[in-house]
Design a protein around this motif. Structure first.
Motif, PDB file in Angstrom:
ATOM      1  N   SER A  97      -5.158 -23.848 -28.539  1.00  0.00           N
ATOM      2  CA  SER A  97      -6.347 -24.690 -28.683  1.00  0.00           C
ATOM      3  C   SER A  97      -6.040 -26.173 -28.558  1.00  0.00           C
ATOM      4  N   ASP A  98      -4.826 -26.586 -29.000  1.00  0.00           N
ATOM      5  CA  ASP A  98      -4.512 -28.015 -28.970  1.00  0.00           C
ATOM      6  C   ASP A  98      -4.210 -28.522 -27.560  1.00  0.00           C
ATOM      7  N   GLN A  99      -4.204 -27.637 -26.561  1.00  0.00           N
ATOM      8  CA  GLN A  99      -3.966 -28.077 -25.187  1.00  0.00           C
ATOM      9  C   GLN A  99      -5.246 -28.555 -24.495  1.00  0.00           C
ATOM     10  N   ILE A 100      -6.392 -28.383 -25.155  1.00  0.00           N
ATOM     11  CA  ILE A 100      -7.662 -28.815 -24.563  1.00  0.00           C
ATOM     12  C   ILE A 100      -7.962 -30.234 -25.008  1.00  0.00           C
ATOM     13  N   ASP A 101      -7.878 -31.163 -24.078  1.00  0.00           N
ATOM     14  CA  ASP A 101      -8.134 -32.574 -24.381  1.00  0.00           C
ATOM     15  C   ASP A 101      -9.625 -32.754 -24.665  1.00  0.00           C
ATOM     16  N   PRO A 102      -9.982 -33.342 -25.824  1.00  0.00           N
ATOM     17  CA  PRO A 102     -11.401 -33.541 -26.161  1.00  0.00           C
ATOM     18  C   PRO A 102     -12.190 -34.297 -25.100  1.00  0.00           C
ATOM     19  N   ILE A 103     -11.522 -35.095 -24.270  1.00  0.00           N
ATOM     20  CA  ILE A 103     -12.252 -35.841 -23.246  1.00  0.00           C
ATOM     21  C   ILE A 103     -12.910 -34.908 -22.238  1.00  0.00           C
ATOM     22  N   MET A 104     -12.422 -33.660 -22.154  1.00  0.00           N
ATOM     23  CA  MET A 104     -12.955 -32.704 -21.193  1.00  0.00           C
ATOM     24  C   MET A 104     -14.217 -32.009 -21.696  1.00  0.00           C
ATOM     25  N   LEU A 105     -14.482 -32.053 -23.010  1.00  0.00           N
ATOM     26  CA  LEU A 105     -15.604 -31.313 -23.584  1.00  0.00           C
ATOM     27  C   LEU A 105     -16.946 -31.894 -23.140  1.00  0.00           C
ATOM     28  N   GLU A 130      -7.235 -14.606 -34.784  1.00  0.00           N
ATOM     29  CA  GLU A 130      -5.905 -14.182 -35.216  1.00  0.00           C
ATOM     30  C   GLU A 130      -4.794 -14.631 -34.282  1.00  0.00           C
ATOM     31  N   THR A 131      -5.101 -14.849 -33.019  1.00  0.00           N
ATOM     32  CA  THR A 131      -4.084 -15.348 -32.090  1.00  0.00           C
ATOM     33  C   THR A 131      -4.067 -16.871 -32.045  1.00  0.00           C
ATOM     34  N   GLU A 132      -5.082 -17.507 -32.697  1.00  0.00           N
ATOM     35  CA  GLU A 132      -5.215 -18.963 -32.704  1.00  0.00           C
ATOM     36  C   GLU A 132      -5.208 -19.520 -31.277  1.00  0.00           C
ATOM     37  N   ARG A 133      -5.963 -18.847 -30.446  1.00  0.00           N
ATOM     38  CA  ARG A 133      -6.079 -19.249 -29.040  1.00  0.00           C
ATOM     39  C   ARG A 133      -7.537 -19.523 -28.687  1.00  0.00           C
ATOM     40  N   THR A 134      -7.713 -20.270 -27.598  1.00  0.00           N
ATOM     41  CA  THR A 134      -9.032 -20.526 -27.039  1.00  0.00           C
ATOM     42  C   THR A 134      -9.080 -19.900 -25.662  1.00  0.00           C
ATOM     43  N   ALA A 135     -10.182 -19.215 -25.350  1.00  0.00           N
ATOM     44  CA  ALA A 135     -10.320 -18.596 -24.035  1.00  0.00           C
ATOM     45  C   ALA A 135     -10.885 -19.610 -23.047  1.00  0.00           C
ATOM     46  N   ILE A 136     -10.227 -19.730 -21.908  1.00  0.00           N
ATOM     47  CA  ILE A 136     -10.761 -20.536 -20.810  1.00  0.00           C
ATOM     48  C   ILE A 136     -11.540 -19.590 -19.905  1.00  0.00           C
ATOM     49  N   VAL A 137     -12.807 -19.911 -19.663  1.00  0.00           N
ATOM     50  CA  VAL A 137     -13.681 -19.011 -18.912  1.00  0.00           C
ATOM     51  C   VAL A 137     -14.349 -19.746 -17.756  1.00  0.00           C
ATOM     52  N   LYS A 138     -14.865 -18.965 -16.811  1.00  0.00           N
ATOM     53  CA  LYS A 138     -15.662 -19.504 -15.709  1.00  0.00           C
ATOM     54  C   LYS A 138     -16.952 -18.706 -15.616  1.00  0.00           C
ATOM     55  N   PHE A 139     -18.059 -19.404 -15.384  1.00  0.00           N
ATOM     56  CA  PHE A 139     -19.346 -18.724 -15.212  1.00  0.00           C
ATOM     57  C   PHE A 139     -20.284 -19.645 -14.446  1.00  0.00           C
ATOM     58  N   ALA A 140     -21.414 -19.105 -14.001  1.00  0.00           N
ATOM     59  CA  ALA A 140     -22.391 -19.885 -13.247  1.00  0.00           C
ATOM     60  C   ALA A 140     -23.629 -20.116 -14.095  1.00  0.00           C
ATOM     61  N   LEU A 141     -24.097 -21.359 -14.128  1.00  0.00           N
ATOM     62  CA  LEU A 141     -25.289 -21.715 -14.883  1.00  0.00           C
ATOM     63  C   LEU A 141     -25.993 -22.867 -14.185  1.00  0.00           C
ATOM     64  N   ARG A 142     -27.268 -22.668 -13.886  1.00  0.00           N
ATOM     65  CA  ARG A 142     -28.094 -23.718 -13.269  1.00  0.00           C
ATOM     66  C   ARG A 142     -27.451 -24.276 -12.001  1.00  0.00           C
ATOM     67  N   GLN A 143     -27.138 -23.375 -11.111  1.00  0.00           N
ATOM     68  CA  GLN A 143     -26.652 -23.714  -9.774  1.00  0.00           C
ATOM     69  C   GLN A 143     -25.334 -24.479  -9.779  1.00  0.00           C
ATOM     70  N   THR A 145     -21.015 -23.785 -10.880  1.00  0.00           N
ATOM     71  CA  THR A 145     -19.937 -23.035 -11.505  1.00  0.00           C
ATOM     72  C   THR A 145     -19.378 -23.876 -12.637  1.00  0.00           C
ATOM     73  N   ARG A 146     -19.248 -23.272 -13.802  1.00  0.00           N
ATOM     74  CA  ARG A 146     -18.807 -24.007 -14.980  1.00  0.00           C
ATOM     75  C   ARG A 146     -17.446 -23.509 -15.453  1.00  0.00           C
ATOM     76  N   LEU A 147     -16.651 -24.440 -15.889  1.00  0.00           N
ATOM     77  CA  LEU A 147     -15.416 -24.130 -16.601  1.00  0.00           C
ATOM     78  C   LEU A 147     -15.715 -24.392 -18.064  1.00  0.00           C
ATOM     79  N   ALA A 148     -15.258 -23.498 -18.947  1.00  0.00           N
ATOM     80  CA  ALA A 148     -15.629 -23.661 -20.356  1.00  0.00           C
ATOM     81  C   ALA A 148     -14.538 -23.136 -21.273  1.00  0.00           C
ATOM     82  N   ALA A 149     -14.613 -23.610 -22.521  1.00  0.00           N
ATOM     83  CA  ALA A 149     -13.711 -23.148 -23.572  1.00  0.00           C
ATOM     84  C   ALA A 149     -14.521 -22.268 -24.517  1.00  0.00           C
ATOM     85  N   LEU A 150     -14.017 -21.072 -24.774  1.00  0.00           N
ATOM     86  CA  LEU A 150     -14.674 -20.125 -25.665  1.00  0.00           C
ATOM     87  C   LEU A 150     -13.873 -20.042 -26.956  1.00  0.00           C
TER      88      LEU A 150
END
Length: 267
Positions: A97-105, A130-143, A145-150
């Motif tokens: 989780s600490d690898q995600i720079d807040p500037i990207m949010l 339990e793994t203390e991880r964040t999932a990096i995901v891709k999906f489409a919303l409002r025309q 493609t989005r990159l997101a943290a889950l």
């Protein structure tokens, strides 16, 4: 709340049906533009520059121009794109989780289970916790493609869209290239100031003062029949907040700040 999107989170062969909700909402006092001479409402209309006619939204398409050619893109064209039809939030990887720079949010959404059984949803939530991880995901919303943290927040899966790497500007400030000497005394005094302000963050402790003052101004104008001296009502407080000469001595400024912080704590 109303769901704005339905789909499923997928990782491996696991499929988690979900509904997507906006997690935030604005609280600004709604204002619109008026003509200062008569108070008439200023409105914006979609007008075709060729025939001068106002065009209903349902008859508006999009276009791309590069100077040499113009290509019109219709809603039907956009609907044929594979990413637009995709209803999956696909997990790309699990990262610390600490690898995600807040500037990207960017924007934040809640995910609600969209199934009679919540087992798959809880499994994903527990796995992230339990793994203390964040999932990096891709999906489409409002025309788009989005990159997101889950991630997990209070037992709810939260999706935070991320800016793409090329959307983050590189800071380039020549002023920072100039050497600046900070003494040990200045650093120690600054650290003391930080200590005097230490606290546990509670967002409920803070209020949007501008919106509160704006609402007070509106209420006062209504009560007084739209006649109020805004400068007399709010100007004095603004002047007091902005008072203070130019501080030249950094150490003196730090000392004063520490003293004020102590008074605030004990007062």
């Amino acid at each position: 709340m109303r769901a704005i999107w339905k789909g499923a989170v997928t990782f491996g062969l696991v499929n988690v049906p979900v509904k997507l909700y906006s997690a935030t909402e604005g609280h600004d006092v709604p204002l619109h533009q008026v003509h200062d001479a008569d108070g008439g409402r200023i409105r914006y209309r979609r007008v075709c520059e060729l025939d001068g006619e106002e065009v209903p939204y349902e008859h508006i398409d999009k276009a791309y121009e590069d100077g040499d050619a113009k290509v019109v893109i219709t809603r039907d064209d956009l609907a044929t794109l594979p990413a637009e039809r995709d209803r999956e939030i696909g997990v790309v990887e699990f990262v610390p989780s600490d690898q995600i720079d807040p500037i990207m949010l960017d924007k934040t959404y809640y995910l609600e289970p969209d199934s009679k059984s919540t087992k798959a949803y809880v499994l994903l939530r527990r796995t992230l916790e339990e793994t203390e991880r964040t999932a990096i995901v891709k999906f489409a919303l409002r025309q788009r493609t989005r990159l997101a943290a889950l991630r997990v927040r209070d037992d709810v899966l939260v999706l935070q869209t991320l800016l793409w790497a090329d959307e983050i500007r590189e800071p380039s400030f020549g002023s920072l290239d100039e050497p600046a000497t900070v003494t040990k005394k200045e650093l120690a005094m600054s650290a003391q100031l930080v200590t005097s302000f230490e606290a546990d963050f509670d967002p409920g402790d803070y209020t949007d003062e501008y919106q509160v003052q704006l609402r007070a101004l509106i209420d006062a104008k209504i009560e007084q029949g739209d006649v109020i001296d805004a400068e007399a009502t709010f100007g004095e407080a603004a002047r007091e907040a902005g008072e203070g000469g130019k501080v030249i001595d950094l150490m003196e400024a730090l000392r004063r700040s520490v003293d004020q912080a102590k008074e605030r704590r004990t007062g």
